[in-house]
Motif scaffolding. Structure first.
Motif, PDB file in Angstrom:
ATOM      1  N   HIS A 147       1.095  -0.965  -0.262  1.00  0.00           N
ATOM      2  CA  HIS A 147       0.059   0.436  -0.038  1.00  0.00           C
ATOM      3  C   HIS A 147       0.835   1.261  -0.168  1.00  0.00           C
ATOM      4  O   HIS A 147       1.596   1.413   0.255  1.00  0.00           O
ATOM      5  N   ASP A 148       0.596   2.159  -0.910  1.00  0.00           N
ATOM      6  CA  ASP A 148       1.547   3.481  -1.173  1.00  0.00           C
ATOM      7  C   ASP A 148       0.536   4.410  -0.972  1.00  0.00           C
ATOM      8  O   ASP A 148       1.631   5.658  -0.608  1.00  0.00           O
ATOM      9  N   ALA A 149      -0.363   4.621  -0.332  1.00  0.00           N
ATOM     10  CA  ALA A 149      -0.968   5.400   0.801  1.00  0.00           C
ATOM     11  C   ALA A 149      -2.276   4.950   1.190  1.00  0.00           C
ATOM     12  O   ALA A 149      -2.649   3.642   0.969  1.00  0.00           O
ATOM     13  N   VAL A 150      -2.295   5.325   2.986  1.00  0.00           N
ATOM     14  CA  VAL A 150      -3.505   4.240   3.806  1.00  0.00           C
ATOM     15  C   VAL A 150      -4.067   5.579   3.905  1.00  0.00           C
ATOM     16  O   VAL A 150      -3.082   6.824   4.849  1.00  0.00           O
ATOM     17  N   PHE A 151      -5.756   5.934   4.152  1.00  0.00           N
ATOM     18  CA  PHE A 151      -6.281   6.932   3.983  1.00  0.00           C
ATOM     19  C   PHE A 151      -6.824   6.650   5.671  1.00  0.00           C
ATOM     20  O   PHE A 151      -7.073   5.139   6.182  1.00  0.00           O
ATOM     21  N   GLY A 152      -7.104   7.718   6.321  1.00  0.00           N
ATOM     22  CA  GLY A 152      -7.526   7.311   7.801  1.00  0.00           C
ATOM     23  C   GLY A 152      -8.155   8.228   8.284  1.00  0.00           C
ATOM     24  O   GLY A 152      -8.781   9.984   7.917  1.00  0.00           O
ATOM     25  N   GLY A 153      -8.635   8.532   9.389  1.00  0.00           N
ATOM     26  CA  GLY A 153      -9.657   9.021   9.776  1.00  0.00           C
ATOM     27  C   GLY A 153      -9.237  10.353  10.520  1.00  0.00           C
ATOM     28  O   GLY A 153     -10.176  10.947  11.559  1.00  0.00           O
ATOM     29  N   GLY A 197       9.372   2.568  -1.431  1.00  0.00           N
ATOM     30  CA  GLY A 197       9.529   1.806   0.211  1.00  0.00           C
ATOM     31  C   GLY A 197       8.727   2.373   1.087  1.00  0.00           C
ATOM     32  O   GLY A 197       8.309   2.298   2.181  1.00  0.00           O
ATOM     33  N   GLN A 198       9.045   4.511   0.458  1.00  0.00           N
ATOM     34  CA  GLN A 198       7.981   4.938   1.599  1.00  0.00           C
ATOM     35  C   GLN A 198       6.355   5.040   1.196  1.00  0.00           C
ATOM     36  O   GLN A 198       6.090   4.505   0.011  1.00  0.00           O
ATOM     37  N   HIS A 199       5.453   5.341   2.118  1.00  0.00           N
ATOM     38  CA  HIS A 199       4.011   5.689   1.111  1.00  0.00           C
ATOM     39  C   HIS A 199       3.671   7.151   1.936  1.00  0.00           C
ATOM     40  O   HIS A 199       3.997   7.743   2.902  1.00  0.00           O
ATOM     41  N   VAL A 200       1.878   7.225   1.922  1.00  0.00           N
ATOM     42  CA  VAL A 200       1.616   8.557   2.532  1.00  0.00           C
ATOM     43  C   VAL A 200       0.231   8.045   3.086  1.00  0.00           C
ATOM     44  O   VAL A 200      -0.783   7.064   2.873  1.00  0.00           O
ATOM     45  N   ARG A 201       0.425   9.023   4.574  1.00  0.00           N
ATOM     46  CA  ARG A 201      -0.397   9.077   4.852  1.00  0.00           C
ATOM     47  C   ARG A 201      -1.809   9.193   4.320  1.00  0.00           C
ATOM     48  O   ARG A 201      -1.420  10.711   4.701  1.00  0.00           O
ATOM     49  N   ALA A 202      -3.066   9.739   4.440  1.00  0.00           N
ATOM     50  CA  ALA A 202      -4.226  10.525   3.659  1.00  0.00           C
ATOM     51  C   ALA A 202      -5.503  11.127   4.976  1.00  0.00           C
ATOM     52  O   ALA A 202      -5.737   9.643   5.158  1.00  0.00           O
ATOM     53  N   PHE A 203      -5.325  12.058   5.159  1.00  0.00           N
ATOM     54  CA  PHE A 203      -6.526  12.034   5.844  1.00  0.00           C
ATOM     55  C   PHE A 203      -7.149  13.233   4.942  1.00  0.00           C
ATOM     56  O   PHE A 203      -7.270  14.161   5.531  1.00  0.00           O
ATOM     57  N   PRO A 204      -8.633  12.277   5.044  1.00  0.00           N
ATOM     58  CA  PRO A 204      -9.981  13.539   4.060  1.00  0.00           C
ATOM     59  C   PRO A 204     -10.716  14.346   5.036  1.00  0.00           C
ATOM     60  O   PRO A 204     -11.162  15.320   4.507  1.00  0.00           O
TER      61      PRO A 204
END
Length: 321
Positions: A147-153, A197-204
């Protein structure tokens, strides 16, 4: 040839009938927040190859999932869900999680803390809570799923550590957060560039407040686990919070069990989440209750955030949200 002339016009009288429809329409605060969140979700899905949504069954992740469903309707949500299961979850929340997955037809990935304790990769904490043990299973699940992007709340109003977050938060090869390695975000332009190897956390819903969330739940008629509404439960008092009686949350000999009408403002583990006295049985009751609250839900009811002054900051640097 020069022309010098003065042209005057009689100003028109402005009435509601003469205002163009587009000018007369004003988006509400919830409309603006919803539009921003849907834009973020669509941008991430367009830019990244294998996004995933961290889904606990709590109100914030439920709202993000609802926004994703709206963003891609009439198609299906184009990414899977990921739950880091500590083994201390409320049964009602797990039942809600599974029912939601079945209703939407999405794929659920589960990383279990219990598996890590069983094989020795993690050890139980002396205080009995497992929330701080979620980081390693989470990072392993992200790597395994590529997973290269992980959505969070996560929302900025919850905690001062989360108030520093960007909408897109870069994590390094070890899943860790470095405040010096974050990008500026101007004019709703989000930079998702990252190396292997890096990824992003995304906070909509980063810019939402707890009250925004509840007003949106009310407007959209979003279903939640019943824990969020007032109900009778056996509880005991510890550290200024009402803790539920359960197999992973037993009272000490000096603590008295009471039958009280309570609800939960946030849904974490039974072993670290407190309830609040409440008679709010419907969403509009909760909206009124939250509107007069002077403390965030995490500050009021999460024991894991009280481990130290920088508890959330430390967990975020290690790789959790």
């Amino acid at each position: 040839m020069s022309i010098s002339a003065t042209v005057t016009e009689t100003p028109r009288t402005v009435t509601p009938e003469t205002i163009p429809a587009a000018s007369a329409h004003r988006l509400s605060e919830l409309d603006v927040l919803e539009s921003e969140a849907i834009h973020i979700i669509r941008e991430v899905v367009a830019e990244f190859e294998r996004p995933v949504l961290l889904f606990s069954g709590g109100k914030d992740s439920v709202v993000v999932l609802h926004l994703a469903a709206k963003a891609f309707w009439p198609g299906k949500v184009p990414f899977s869900l990921l739950h880091v299961d500590t083994g201390h979850n409320f049964p009602e929340v797990l039942a809600f999680r599974d029912a939601t997955v079945e209703r939407l037809g999405v794929r659920l990935e589960v990383a279990r803390v219990e598996d890590y304790i069983a094989d020795g990769r993690l050890a139980e904490r002396a205080d009995g809570t497992r929330n701080p043990l979620q980081t390693l299973p989470l990072l392993d699940a992200i790597a395994a799923g590529r997973h290269d992007a992980v959505f969070g709340g996560a929302r900025r109003d919850e905690d001062k550590a989360r108030a520093k977050e960007r909408i897109l938060s870069l994590r390094d090869e070890f899943g860790q957060w470095d405040p010096r390695n974050q990008r500026p975000e101007l004019w709703n332009l989000y930079n998702g560039r990252h190396t292997v190897g890096q990824h992003v956390r995304a906070f909509p819903i980063s810019n939402w407040t707890e009250l925004n969330v509840w007003r949106y739940i009310e407007r959209e008629n979003i279903a939640l686990p019943p824990l969020y509404y007032a109900h009778e439960r056996d509880v005991y008092r510890r550290d200024g919070m009402w803790r539920a009686v359960g197999p992973v949350s037993e009272p000490r000999p000096t603590e008295t069990v009471e039958r009280r009408t309570v609800r939960y403002r946030t849904v974490g583990d039974m072993s670290c989440t407190g309830a609040v006295d409440s008679d709010a049985t419907h969403v509009n009751d909760v909206v009124r209750e939250v509107a007069v609250s002077t403390i965030t839900e995490r500050g009021a009811t999460r024991a894991d955030d009280r481990i130290s002054e920088a508890a959330m900051e430390d967990r975020k640097k290690e790789g959790y949200f």
